[in-house]
Design an enzyme around this catalytic site. Sequence first.
Site, PDB file in Angstrom:
ATOM      1  N   ASP A  26       0.837  -1.208   0.000  1.00  0.00           N
ATOM      2  CA  ASP A  26       0.000   0.000   0.000  1.00  0.00           C
ATOM      3  C   ASP A  26       0.869   1.255   0.000  1.00  0.00           C
ATOM      4  OD1 ASP A  26      -2.324   1.438  -0.041  1.00  0.00           O
ATOM      5  OD2 ASP A  26      -2.816   1.126   2.071  1.00  0.00           O
ATOM      6  N   ASN A  28       1.342   3.341  -2.880  1.00  0.00           N
ATOM      7  CA  ASN A  28       1.897   3.754  -4.187  1.00  0.00           C
ATOM      8  C   ASN A  28       1.388   5.134  -4.584  1.00  0.00           C
ATOM      9  OD1 ASN A  28       2.997   1.240  -4.301  1.00  0.00           O
ATOM     10  ND2 ASN A  28       1.659   0.447  -5.895  1.00  0.00           N
ATOM     11  N   HIS A  43       2.670   3.248  -8.952  1.00  0.00           N
ATOM     12  CA  HIS A  43       2.512   1.820  -9.252  1.00  0.00           C
ATOM     13  C   HIS A  43       3.716   1.307 -10.032  1.00  0.00           C
ATOM     14  CE1 HIS A  43      -1.383   2.006  -7.554  1.00  0.00           C
ATOM     15  NE2 HIS A  43      -1.970   2.661  -8.535  1.00  0.00           N
ATOM     16  N   SER A  72     -10.408  -7.575  -5.187  1.00  0.00           N
ATOM     17  CA  SER A  72     -11.750  -7.630  -5.807  1.00  0.00           C
ATOM     18  C   SER A  72     -12.373  -6.244  -5.796  1.00  0.00           C
ATOM     19  CB  SER A  72     -12.674  -8.564  -5.019  1.00  0.00           C
ATOM     20  OG  SER A  72     -12.024  -9.715  -4.585  1.00  0.00           O
ATOM     21  N   LEU A 137      11.663 -20.450  -4.259  1.00  0.00           N
ATOM     22  CA  LEU A 137      10.680 -19.516  -3.686  1.00  0.00           C
ATOM     23  C   LEU A 137       9.402 -19.609  -4.504  1.00  0.00           C
ATOM     24  CD1 LEU A 137       9.985 -16.910  -1.919  1.00  0.00           C
ATOM     25  CD2 LEU A 137      10.909 -15.594  -3.805  1.00  0.00           C
TER      26      LEU A 137
HETATM   27  C1  FPP Z   1      -1.811   0.129  -3.321  1.00  0.00           C
HETATM   28  O1  FPP Z   1      -1.368   1.443  -3.394  1.00  0.00           O
HETATM   29  C2  FPP Z   1      -1.292  -0.668  -4.414  1.00  0.00           C
HETATM   30  C3  FPP Z   1      -2.057  -1.293  -5.362  1.00  0.00           C
HETATM   31  C4  FPP Z   1      -3.528  -1.227  -5.376  1.00  0.00           C
HETATM   32  C5  FPP Z   1      -1.472  -2.042  -6.471  1.00  0.00           C
HETATM   33  C6  FPP Z   1      -0.141  -2.655  -6.249  1.00  0.00           C
HETATM   34  C7  FPP Z   1       0.468  -2.878  -7.572  1.00  0.00           C
HETATM   35  C8  FPP Z   1       1.779  -2.835  -7.856  1.00  0.00           C
HETATM   36  C9  FPP Z   1       2.833  -2.681  -6.853  1.00  0.00           C
HETATM   37  C10 FPP Z   1       2.229  -2.955  -9.271  1.00  0.00           C
HETATM   38  C11 FPP Z   1       1.907  -4.221  -9.943  1.00  0.00           C
HETATM   39  C12 FPP Z   1       2.360  -5.405  -9.177  1.00  0.00           C
HETATM   40  C13 FPP Z   1       2.626  -6.616  -9.701  1.00  0.00           C
HETATM   41  C14 FPP Z   1       2.945  -7.738  -8.808  1.00  0.00           C
HETATM   42  C15 FPP Z   1       2.626  -6.870 -11.137  1.00  0.00           C
HETATM   43  P1  FPP Z   1      -2.468   2.590  -3.453  1.00  0.00           P
HETATM   44  O2  FPP Z   1      -2.668   2.960  -4.869  1.00  0.00           O
HETATM   45  O3  FPP Z   1      -3.703   2.154  -2.742  1.00  0.00           O
HETATM   46  O4  FPP Z   1      -1.751   3.742  -2.681  1.00  0.00           O
HETATM   47  P2  FPP Z   1      -2.443   4.879  -1.812  1.00  0.00           P
HETATM   48  O5  FPP Z   1      -3.086   4.206  -0.639  1.00  0.00           O
HETATM   49  O6  FPP Z   1      -1.291   5.725  -1.419  1.00  0.00           O
HETATM   50  O7  FPP Z   1      -3.425   5.594  -2.691  1.00  0.00           O
END
Ligand code: FPP
Length: 272
Positions: A26, A28, A43, A72, A137
Amino acid sequence: MPVNTSSTLAIPETGSTPRHVAIIMDGNGRWATKRYLPRVAGHSRGVDAVREAVRSCGERGIEYLTLFAFSSENWRRPEEEVSVLLQLFAMVLEQEVAKLNANGVRLKVVGDLSRFDAKLVSLIRKAEAKTADKTKLTLTICANYGGRWDVMQATHAMLAAQPHLATSFTEADLTPYLSMAYAPEPDLFIRTGGEQRISNFLIWQLAYTELFFTETYWPDFDHRTLDEAIASYRRRERRFGRTSEQVREASRVTEPAPGSVPAAAASTRVDA
Ligand code: FPP
């Protein structure tokens, strides 16, 4: 002991290094916003952090790493962001599989894949097949995954295979149908980004998992954050419902495997 021993039916084997680490990645969006960048830049940097997490877990002898990539409920996000997340996922599957293979990483993808387009599903299945024989792994990506979905799909699958269980069934009947039945339950759960909740992740499998929350945003997650989480894990006393006295007694009679000590023996905490 079977790999997927249920922590509510038997006491799982534990060591000073978690066998299975599960992560909610979380922060990103906030990482990007703080830098005046679009959320999708976060992301994209998140993918770099995924690479680092896979490498660091492999180096530390962690056997299973499970990442919550798309829940989901993430379909509720703006269409453009959902589309970028799915594109990143496809890109990872196309570009990283050879590297995973070379490093002994088996890739698994769990979740309700029925909402993904056929091309993405085909990429997923090919990537899984290419790495299926790897044993160092197991990297599981949870995509369009929800803990409640998992329990529901397991129940449907069990009843389809064994209709006589419709009137009565046990936990042991159900667990082989959960989507991660191939893995032990997570020893350590990490959530980055400062929130302290499970967010419909592996709700069944986290029953006795040690929880670690960090303010670090996912793109900044690295081997140092992982080591902090592991150090915290080592300070815990895993009782699985028993008393501290029972845990100490069990660790006296259980011969630790060479190079590992039971987490309980490494613990100094005796309170609840
Ligand atoms: C949460 O951050 C993250 C996600 C919903 C997606 C995670 C995806 C990746 C790291 C990239 C793709 C991964 C793979 C394995 C291919 P958020 O957007 O909710 O952040 P925020 O809470 O700061 O808004």
